[in-house]
Design an enzyme around this catalytic site. Structure first.
Site, PDB file in Angstrom:
ATOM      1  N   GLU A  20       0.808  -1.232   0.000  1.00 38.13           N
ATOM      2  CA  GLU A  20       0.000   0.000   0.000  1.00 38.13           C
ATOM      3  C   GLU A  20       0.837   1.277   0.000  1.00 38.13           C
ATOM      4  O   GLU A  20       0.327   2.338  -0.322  1.00 38.13           O
ATOM      5  CB  GLU A  20      -0.973   0.023   1.188  1.00 38.13           C
ATOM      6  CG  GLU A  20      -0.279   0.283   2.506  1.00 38.13           C
ATOM      7  CD  GLU A  20      -1.113   1.082   3.494  1.00 38.13           C
ATOM      8  OE1 GLU A  20      -2.262   1.401   3.205  1.00 38.13           O
ATOM      9  OE2 GLU A  20      -0.575   1.392   4.566  1.00 38.13           O
ATOM     10  N   HIS A  72      -4.267   3.244   1.783  1.00 36.74           N
ATOM     11  CA  HIS A  72      -3.710   4.102   0.730  1.00 36.74           C
ATOM     12  C   HIS A  72      -3.902   3.535  -0.679  1.00 36.74           C
ATOM     13  O   HIS A  72      -3.375   4.085  -1.642  1.00 36.74           O
ATOM     14  CB  HIS A  72      -2.225   4.347   0.978  1.00 36.74           C
ATOM     15  CG  HIS A  72      -1.953   5.103   2.243  1.00 36.74           C
ATOM     16  ND1 HIS A  72      -2.491   6.359   2.490  1.00 36.74           N
ATOM     17  CD2 HIS A  72      -1.225   4.791   3.340  1.00 36.74           C
ATOM     18  CE1 HIS A  72      -2.096   6.783   3.680  1.00 36.74           C
ATOM     19  NE2 HIS A  72      -1.339   5.848   4.226  1.00 36.74           N
TER      20      HIS A  72
HETATM   21 FE   LIG Z   1       1.300   1.322   5.420  1.00 33.99          FE
HETATM   22 FE   LIG Z   2      -2.094   1.723   6.055  1.00 29.71          FE
END
Ligand SMILES: [Fe+2]
Ligand SMILES: [Fe+2]
Length: 260
Positions: A39, A68
């Site tokens: 991520e 994210h």
């Molecule tokens: Fe992370």
């Molecule tokens: Fe995260």
């Protein structure tokens, strides 16, 4: 079957460090399946097809994500297309990507599931009934299930470990970027750790350059964050999974990525 699970790979220093460290880790531990949380793989926030490809080239088989994941709009189509990159299953149903995938390794079908905690993170549905539904659905499709629980607080992570104990091979926490000292196999046979940690620079503040993080804390003013790049370490765990789909052991792998 031995599973190597690598904590959040942060930016190009994390990707490059992982690529440098993987041959040694592979030689030493001989994993059959390698999973990494990606991520933060693109510039410290989010993932793109290019950064995913770099992780695959380093030897990763399946990539999980977290809060994210939707940072880069141009990755949405890739998330829909790829069956090797997953995002938390308890996000909105119509959002890009999928919440689980099944891969075959060493003649075993292994499901990898991504869930997000609901404390201090935004989700569409509670991860607990979501986990029940997914485990039920996968019972005929997979011989073992590995869960990446991307969550902020240790209480919710430990609760998820107990919730799934005896039903999955592993519940592995990600997101805080700090490895915890509580790795163990729960009594029902599920390997658990509150947080695997991150693969990135130990010289910063959870992946960010430390002078920028400090300026932000000192001044409480907006600061542009860059990815820290010195003293890169790989934080991971190794889980040995038995033929019955439960875990024999979990062991941390916390090693420096040797300098280029
Ligand atoms: Fe992370
Ligand atoms: Fe995260």
């Amino acid at each position: 079957m031995r599973v190597l699970f690598i904590g959040d790979v942060v930016g190009s220093p994390g990707r490059a460090g992982l690529a440098r460290a993987m041959p040694g880790i592979r030689e030493r531990h001989g994993p059959d399946l390698v999973i990494a949380n990606g991520e933060n793989s693109a510039g410290g926030l989010g993932i793109t097809e290019k950064t995913a490809r770099e992780l695959f080239d380093a030897g990763v088989d399946v990539i999980t994500t977290g809060n994210h994941v939707y940072r880069h709009r141009d990755a949405y189509e890739f998330l829909d297309r790829s069956d090797r990159v997953i995002r938390p299953a308890n996000y909105m149903t119509g959002n890009p990507g999928r919440g689980s995938t099944v891969v075959t390794v060493a003649d075993r079908r292994v499901a990898v599931v991504n869930l997000s905690g609901s404390v201090q993170l935004r989700v569409a549905r509670s991860p607990f009934p979501e986990a029940d539904a997914i485990v039920d659905r996968l019972s005929g499709e997979a011989d073992a299930v590995i869960v990446d629980f991307h969550a902020e607080v240790t209480s919710e992570k430990i609760a998820m470990g107990w919730h799934l104990d005896g039903r999955v091979a592993a519940v592995l926490g990600t997101h805080t970027h700090v490895p915890t000292a509580d790795a163990r196999v729960l009594p029902g046979g599920t390997a658990f750790i509150s947080d695997v940690g991150m693969t990135g620079s130990r010289a910063g503040v959870i992946g960010v350059r430390r002078e920028q993080a400090l300026e932000s804390f000192r001044t409480q003013m907006p600061v542009k964050f860059d990815t820290a790049d010195e003293d890169v370490w790989v934080n991971a765990v190794l889980v040995d999974v038995r033929d019955d789909g439960l875990a024999d052991s979990i062991e941390q792998v916390l090693v420096p990525a040797q300098q280029p």
